[in-house]
Design a protein around this motif. Sequence first.
Motif, short mmCIF file in Angstrom:
data_model
loop_
_atom_site.label_atom_id
_atom_site.label_comp_id
_atom_site.label_asym_id
_atom_site.label_seq_id
_atom_site.Cartn_x
_atom_site.Cartn_y
_atom_site.Cartn_z
N HIS A 55 -2.95 5.86 0.84
CA HIS A 55 -3.90 4.92 1.24
C HIS A 55 -4.01 5.07 2.79
CE1 HIS A 55 -2.95 2.48 -2.45
NE2 HIS A 55 -4.17 2.81 -2.34
N CYS A 114 0.95 -1.18 0.18
CA CYS A 114 0.03 -0.23 0.13
C CYS A 114 1.09 1.45 -0.18
CB CYS A 114 -0.78 -0.03 1.29
SG CYS A 114 -0.05 0.33 2.75
N MET A 151 -7.55 0.54 -0.18
CA MET A 151 -7.05 0.01 0.96
C MET A 151 -7.84 -1.40 1.70
SD MET A 151 -4.25 0.51 2.89
CE MET A 151 -3.72 1.16 4.47
#
Length: 569
Positions: free
Chosen positions: A151, A147, A187
């Motif tokens: 995010h 990620c 996410m």
Amino acid sequence: VDTKFVTNLAKLCKQTSNQSADQQDNNNNMVAVGGEGDKHLRRKSAVDGYSIGQRYYYDAWTYYTENQRKLNLDDACMIRGAQFASLKQEMLQSDLINMTMDEWQFMQEMCALLFESTKCKAFKCDVLKSDGHGIDMHYGFNQGDQCRLEHVFAVYIYCNFPEIQRTFQAHVCSQQFVHFGRLLREMVEAFGISVFRDDSEPFFYHNVSVHTKSDNDNNDNDDNKYDDDNDSACFNGQLALKWCHPTFDNDDNKYDDADIDEDSACFNGQLALKWCHPTLMTSSQHIIQLYSMADNSNLVTLKLCKHSTFAYSVNYFACNWLSDYSLDNECLFIGGKYALTLQSIVCRNMYSYSHYLNAMHVLSTLIKGKANILPIDGKLLYAIETLTQTKLNLHRLPSNNGGNREHRNKGDRAASYVMRIFEKFCENVTTPIYINLIWVLDTSTNGYAPIQQWITNDDHSWIRFDVLCTLFPNVEKVKIRHSQFSLQPSTFDAFIEFFGKTSDKRESKLKEIVIEDPNESVVSVQFIINAYQSKLEAIDWIMDTNKFRTKITLSKQEKQKSNLWDDLF
């Protein structure tokens, strides 16, 4: 009052009224309700999930924009273009929110520290593989991608800025929050935790507000009143739900309960839920009880768990490591691709309707011909009898379950609340009912012997069509199988008596009954054909059999409307 664990069941905004969620992309036979194809979708009784609103797609995900027609995605669910170039500009320049530069800088520094933590580095994308493991999302990520910092920004803002959270829920499809919405979805669905993982939380809790205010009711003090007799409390009988977003009134800074759509608020009677708009839940029952203790009697608490089918793997994001309220055990759901099973409904922290919902789950597996997975104890048996008897408008008392006397006097005073769920649940059953007498007569925990009196008579020569047709009026076909069904002349005498009553205006849509491999120790299939074929034709039913005389098919003759010109000439 903090409403982060509350979803107000309001009508969707106009942008979502004509879209029924991505049927093709879901590819899981779960159908969203709402929009122009609503009537067609409601006839699919095999649905295991209900959607409030829709699942959106951003044009940054090129897979969905390039394959929109192939995936049968309506233009209403495609969010194209962005008013701002980045998440930072959305937070600082939007006229809908008032985040200051100091707040942004503080948030940025906090998230930068969290981003370097071991926990954050462990978030890896798991792309769907041939063995079915992983996520079936097309957001431009590759296997093992980590990620990004933005995010973390998005989740941190959503958890720790309540005003931004509520404003975004009211403008999910707005071009002012394109980056915010996209990053939250990525996410959760690309880097979140699957409910089927060993370290996943077993249960999730969330409150819903079920009040519907009449058009003539302008008293703001009644804004949070809960009415047990209101259809918005019955979830429309569905056992599954999807959640997208409510309508928010910026002028009054509150949800507009007058916009509640009773049909959507009832969830159409299903026992599973899909959460499309960002929704915070808690994994702690004690926490949800604290948030339900406020003077807000219209709140109903839902207890949810993972679906029984592994293919419906819902992802969520555990927010306690970056939330200012870490002890609240916040779990973020968004997207609504798959469903969570509705396990219990608790009203006012007092009345739990879990046994009523379990009763619907038992009936759902029974009419599919499957083995029972919930042992039928005294409380569950009482719930099944109460729902069935009330639906049939019977007045005799349930069987002698003395141990449940105290339970009857307390929780069942509000049983009308669940009866509306049950009625909608029954209305949604349209697929063929399969009466598997092996399981119906089984006395083990996997059987339905404690409730067999609702399905068959004592000598098992007659299926209780009086019960089936009343409970499930939209079913068109019933299949009866296995040698436990005793074929006798009384079987068809009772059939003719029941279906031959022209004075009884039945609303049942039953058109076909199939009896396979019956017990012919009393009479044979051929004898029944010879003795009752003409009698059945007299009541507009046709009897047929296969060449091996092991199956009987009873079909209702459709009365053709006579042509006016044919009558004249």
